[in-house]
Motif scaffolding. Sequence first.
Motif, PDB file in Angstrom:
ATOM      1  N   UNK A  22      -6.100   3.156  -8.327  1.00  0.00           N
ATOM      2  CA  UNK A  22      -5.829   3.003  -6.908  1.00  0.00           C
ATOM      3  C   UNK A  22      -7.131   3.012  -6.141  1.00  0.00           C
ATOM      4  N   UNK A  23      -7.223   2.157  -5.164  1.00  0.00           N
ATOM      5  CA  UNK A  23      -8.397   2.084  -4.319  1.00  0.00           C
ATOM      6  C   UNK A  23      -7.949   2.262  -2.889  1.00  0.00           C
TER       7      UNK A  23
ATOM      8  N   UNK B 193      -4.393   1.175   5.699  1.00  0.00           N
ATOM      9  CA  UNK B 193      -4.336   0.286   4.544  1.00  0.00           C
ATOM     10  C   UNK B 193      -4.681   1.085   3.297  1.00  0.00           C
ATOM     11  N   UNK B 194      -3.822   0.959   2.293  1.00  0.00           N
ATOM     12  CA  UNK B 194      -4.074   1.552   0.977  1.00  0.00           C
ATOM     13  C   UNK B 194      -4.182   0.406  -0.013  1.00  0.00           C
ATOM     14  N   UNK B 195      -5.190   0.451  -0.859  1.00  0.00           N
ATOM     15  CA  UNK B 195      -5.283  -0.516  -1.947  1.00  0.00           C
ATOM     16  C   UNK B 195      -5.410   0.268  -3.239  1.00  0.00           C
ATOM     17  N   UNK B 196      -4.603  -0.125  -4.226  1.00  0.00           N
ATOM     18  CA  UNK B 196      -4.602   0.597  -5.480  1.00  0.00           C
ATOM     19  C   UNK B 196      -4.133  -0.316  -6.599  1.00  0.00           C
TER      20      UNK B 196
ATOM     21  N   UNK C 137       3.856 -10.579  -5.156  1.00  0.00           N
ATOM     22  CA  UNK C 137       4.979  -9.954  -4.461  1.00  0.00           C
ATOM     23  C   UNK C 137       4.667  -9.778  -2.979  1.00  0.00           C
ATOM     24  N   UNK C 138       5.680  -9.932  -2.152  1.00  0.00           N
ATOM     25  CA  UNK C 138       5.608  -9.644  -0.720  1.00  0.00           C
ATOM     26  C   UNK C 138       6.864  -8.861  -0.375  1.00  0.00           C
ATOM     27  N   UNK C 139       6.695  -7.574  -0.080  1.00  0.00           N
ATOM     28  CA  UNK C 139       7.830  -6.672   0.072  1.00  0.00           C
ATOM     29  C   UNK C 139       7.755  -5.920   1.399  1.00  0.00           C
TER      30      UNK C 139
ATOM     31  N   UNK D 104      -2.481  -5.107  -8.628  1.00  0.00           N
ATOM     32  CA  UNK D 104      -3.312  -4.653  -7.529  1.00  0.00           C
ATOM     33  C   UNK D 104      -2.430  -4.756  -6.293  1.00  0.00           C
ATOM     34  N   UNK D 105      -2.264  -3.653  -5.571  1.00  0.00           N
ATOM     35  CA  UNK D 105      -1.371  -3.583  -4.424  1.00  0.00           C
ATOM     36  C   UNK D 105      -2.165  -3.363  -3.148  1.00  0.00           C
TER      37      UNK D 105
END
Length: 185
Positions: A8-9, A23-26, A131-133, A166-167
């Motif tokens: 997770x980033x 914003x969370x990137x992980x 994905x787009x959720x 990667x989310x």
Amino acid sequence: MARMLPAVLVLGLSATAMAGERVYQFRTKEDASAADPSGCQAAPFEVNVRLPAIIFMREARGGGGRTGTGRERQEGVALACARITDWTFAEGSTADFYVRFELPEGHFTALGKCTMVSNAVPRPGVVFTSCALRLTQFPASYVGGFVTSASVFNPRSLPGYNTGSFWTLRVFEPDPHSPGMKEED
């Protein structure tokens, strides 16, 4: 399915980011022991694929939009639940998707569609998905948001490829300028 360990980033927002946005990137990697797959019972559709995963965060370092090279640390777990109807994973086909992320800040649940991007790169059987959720559940300090992914799915458990994503998770706080919101002095 191949087992994965997620990363997770979490990045700080630039000065151009919207007010009240986080914003969370992980990165997630599939791991059968990470989450109880029975959690897919909450999905609003019949689930035929369950993907428990570990979430890892990585320190943000470097530049140019590259993932940080710092240490990874486990920051939570995820459970993805899908209804796949096209088992050829034809480009452009879609799958219903329900996912729950358990992060230190709280629980986030999202629902929507994932679209198959490729089923033959870097070899046949490795599936690229996007994905787009829409977020359907999130901590009370937010009013909503969405999550997107760049994902690899290895349904045949081909050696050398893991299932993971990667989310980017974007959530928004209440807008003090919206009707019904009082601006603080």
